[in-house]
Design an enzyme around this catalytic site. Structure first.
Site, mmCIF file in Angstrom:
data_model
loop_
_atom_site.group_PDB
_atom_site.id
_atom_site.type_symbol
_atom_site.label_atom_id
_atom_site.label_comp_id
_atom_site.label_asym_id
_atom_site.label_seq_id
_atom_site.Cartn_x
_atom_site.Cartn_y
_atom_site.Cartn_z
ATOM 1 N N CYS A 1 0.842 -1.195 0.000
ATOM 2 C CA CYS A 1 0.000 0.000 0.000
ATOM 3 C C CYS A 1 0.882 1.251 0.000
ATOM 4 C CB CYS A 1 -0.930 -0.028 1.218
ATOM 5 S SG CYS A 1 -2.147 1.306 1.225
ATOM 6 N N CYS A 2 1.876 1.302 0.913
ATOM 7 C CA CYS A 2 2.788 2.458 0.960
ATOM 8 C C CYS A 2 3.542 2.605 -0.357
ATOM 9 C CB CYS A 2 3.791 2.294 2.105
ATOM 10 S SG CYS A 2 3.129 2.722 3.731
ATOM 11 N N CYS B 1 -0.845 8.760 7.127
ATOM 12 C CA CYS B 1 -2.229 8.574 6.701
ATOM 13 C C CYS B 1 -3.127 8.438 7.933
ATOM 14 C CB CYS B 1 -2.354 7.323 5.845
ATOM 15 S SG CYS B 1 -1.524 7.472 4.252
ATOM 16 N N CYS C 1 -3.623 5.033 9.479
ATOM 17 C CA CYS C 1 -2.421 4.364 9.990
ATOM 18 C C CYS C 1 -1.714 5.207 11.045
ATOM 19 C CB CYS C 1 -1.459 4.062 8.845
ATOM 20 S SG CYS C 1 -2.094 2.843 7.693
ATOM 21 N N CYS D 1 7.691 4.311 6.200
ATOM 22 C CA CYS D 1 6.876 3.904 5.058
ATOM 23 C C CYS D 1 7.698 3.459 3.861
ATOM 24 C CB CYS D 1 5.958 5.055 4.643
ATOM 25 S SG CYS D 1 6.859 6.478 4.008
HETATM 26 S S1 SF4 Z 1 0.404 4.759 5.611
HETATM 27 FE FE1 SF4 Z 1 -1.255 3.213 5.536
HETATM 28 S S2 SF4 Z 1 -2.867 3.991 4.154
HETATM 29 FE FE2 SF4 Z 1 -1.008 5.256 3.910
HETATM 30 S S3 SF4 Z 1 -0.049 4.388 2.136
HETATM 31 FE FE3 SF4 Z 1 0.896 3.388 3.919
HETATM 32 S S4 SF4 Z 1 -0.328 1.548 4.393
HETATM 33 FE FE4 SF4 Z 1 -1.465 2.814 2.887
#
Ligand code: SF4
Length: 250
Positions: free
Chosen positions: A123-124, A208, A211, A240
């Site tokens: 996701c990151c 985010c 998170c 991240c």
């Molecule tokens: S911090 Fe969380 S929502 Fe944001 S990009 Fe990374 S995993 Fe995805």
């Protein structure tokens, strides 16, 4: 400003770091712009150190890009802060976006990736790193500045002012590397620079919304990041992966 052809192909890192060590943060930024022209940019998280860097761009009257990646999961306060900062200082803040909306990503992967230990890195990567790398590559940007400081500890305690960043085929500069927390606060106060409003609400580190949580007194500054992925045995993800020196590299 320099053109892409004028960007230095090689730099003597050891020599450059010796020079940079003796400079102020402002001089380090000017050093980068003198060498890389428009290809020197800031990557802003809109957190406290970013406020300082962005304000230094303002002081130096730089029109270089300040990149901000809108993951689609930010606190509304973060987006509002970006807009207010941009209006106040008339900076060239460029917002980058991932390929897919959060909804489309969930549809494609069949789950909310950020809720899973094995989904978060992807996701990151998709929502932060790829849009950033794509912009750097497409536009020939070669040097990225951010607010990493040695006093944050961990891997950050050992990094240099200027480092090679293979993920962008260029360099990373940390103009605030030797700044203490006290220096940061003093600069912000003396220059009346606005900071992200959530810092005052027990969020020393802000990512985010899904998170990030506030931290309790005495907790580590980054304890609120990915708290939902931490277990008794594992402290979970710490960074991240946007910063090569944090171990996100190849
Ligand atoms: S911090 Fe969380 S929502 Fe944001 S990009 Fe990374 S995993 Fe995805």
């Amino acid at each position: 400003m320099s053109t892409a052809e004028e960007v230095p192909a090689t730099i003597d890192l050891a020599l450059a770091n010796r020079h940079l060590e003796g400079m102020s943060a402002e001089e380090r930024i000017q050093w980068a712009v003198d060498r890389f022209g428009e290809h020197a940019v800031i990557l802003s998280s809109m957190q406290k150190t970013s406020s300082v860097l962005m304000h230094l761009f303002y002081k130096l009257s730089l029109e270089n890009e300040i990149l901000f990646v809108d993951t689609g999961f930010h606190f509304h306060e973060t987006l509002q802060f970006r807009d207010e900062f941009m209006r106040r200082y008339k900076l060239n803040i460029v917002t980058l976006y991932p390929t897919n909306t959060p909804e489309k990503q969930e549809e494609l992967y069949g789950r909310k990736l950020h809720l899973f230990v094995d989904g978060q890195p992807e996701c990151c990567d998709m929502r932060k790193k790829r849009p950033f790398n794509k912009h750097m590559k497409t536009n020939g940007r070669k040097l990225v500045m951010n607010g990493m400081r040695r006093s944050e500890g961990g891997r950050r305690a050992k990094i240099d002012f200027l480092e090679v960043d293979p993920s962008i085929n260029g360099f990373k500069l940390n103009p605030l590397l030797d700044w203490s927390e006290e220096q940061l606060e003093t600069y912000l106060k003396e220059n009346n620079v606005p900071v992200h409003p959530l810092h005052a609400k027990s969020y020393p580190s802000i990512g985010c919304a899904c998170c990030t949580t506030p931290v309790a007194p005495g907790e580590d500054e980054r304890a609120g990041r990915w708290r939902h992925l931490k277990t008794d045995e594992d402290e979970g993800p710490r960074y991240c992966g946007m910063n090569y020196s944090d171990g996100s590299g190849i």
